[in-house]
Motif scaffolding. Structure first.
Motif, short mmCIF file in Angstrom:
data_model
loop_
_atom_site.label_atom_id
_atom_site.label_comp_id
_atom_site.label_asym_id
_atom_site.label_seq_id
_atom_site.Cartn_x
_atom_site.Cartn_y
_atom_site.Cartn_z
N LYS A 129 0.84 -1.20 0.00
CA LYS A 129 0.00 0.00 0.00
C LYS A 129 0.88 1.26 0.00
O LYS A 129 1.84 1.34 0.76
N THR A 162 -8.40 -2.63 3.07
CA THR A 162 -7.50 -3.26 2.10
C THR A 162 -7.46 -2.44 0.80
O THR A 162 -6.46 -2.42 0.11
N SER A 163 -8.56 -1.77 0.49
CA SER A 163 -8.64 -0.96 -0.72
C SER A 163 -9.17 0.43 -0.36
O SER A 163 -10.01 0.53 0.54
N SER A 165 -5.48 0.88 -2.46
CA SER A 165 -4.10 0.60 -2.05
C SER A 165 -3.10 1.62 -2.57
O SER A 165 -1.92 1.55 -2.27
#
Ligand code: MN
Length: 260
Positions: A129, A162-163, A165
């Motif tokens: 990330k 998680t997103s 990223s």
């Protein structure tokens, strides 16, 4: 690996920039990031602004250990992208790469030139990330205190998701909120301006002057309204609509091959 701040997520955080390792912006970012984990700084030894996503491929890279307050730091004779690659190579595990805080905004088309963003893009290429931070440079001395809580707020959200990223963040001097915004790409004023040096020789400046008109819901619009702009980005530059149109047209048919 410093700071007495509480370590919220115990992450391994790599920090770079394009203004050079001794820029006050990188220290401000490291101070906020240390609330989220262990911080290691790997950054260019000299300014690399507007170098974009260049990598050093024709000469070897070297680095030297240095001190940025209490943070573990290394200065590299390379580009921001080099620094992220080298930093990841020398770290057992990197959970997050941060870049900045750049002294100067990276809005709209300037993302194409930005070394600050390139460090975050390099992280994304490596599957990590990446988040880039920029703030206007027009002020005499930048006071990072008003923007630090906003950097923390942005990180607090991004590290648990998680997103997206890959995110480009611009912070006004005195933010009053945070806004997700599109990249403004419609106007581009990248002019070459001829001039003369004191000896009368002609030379040229490449100028990228901010454009007048601002589209609503873009990064530039958010900044003009005192809002921190967050733009989620992707590495895939493919123009999907054009690709589908070209495939459907079958402009360059391959002889002997039937349409699947
Ligand atoms: Mn810069």
């Amino acid at each position: 690996m410093a700071s007495a701040e509480p370590n919220l997520y115990n992450m391994n955080i790599l920090i770079s920039n394009d203004d050079g390792i001794y820029s006050p912006g990188i220290l401000a970012l490291a101070e906020v990031a240390s609330q989220f984990g262990s911080v290691k700084i790997v950054a260019p030894d000299v300014e690399q602004s507007s170098m974009g996503h260049a990598i050093t491929a024709s000469r070897p890279l070297t680095y030297r250990r240095t001190k940025i307050k209490d943070f573990e730091a290394f200065r590299v004779n390379g580009t921001p992208a080099d620094c992220v690659s080298l930093g990841c190579f020398h770290s057992e595990k990197v959970d997050l790469v941060l870049s900045g805080v750049n002294l100067g905004t990276n809005l709209g088309n300037s993302m194409w030139h930005s070394g600050t963003l390139a460090a975050a893009k390099q992280a994304a290429l490596l599957g990590i990330k990446g988040v880039a931070f920029s703030t206007p440079s027009s002020r005499e001395e930048i006071d990072f205190e008003p923007i630090k809580p906003y950097i923390a707020q942005v990180l607090d959200f991004l590290v648990t998701e998680t997103s997206p990223s890959l995110v480009n963040v611009n912070l006004p001097p005195q933010p009053r909120g945070i806004r997700w915004a599109r990249q403004s790409v419609r106007h581009y004023d990248g002019l070459v301006k001829p001039s003369h040096d004191p000896m009368g020789r002609e030379h040229f400046w490449f100028t990228v002057v901010p454009i007048e008109e601002t589209e609503k819901d873009t990064d530039r619009w958010a900044m003009e309204n005192g809002l921190v702009s967050l733009t989620p980005l992707r590495l895939d530059l493919t123009d999907d609509e054009a690709l589908q149109r070209m495939l459907a047209k079958d402009v360059f048919p391959i002889s002997g091959e039937k349409d699947a």
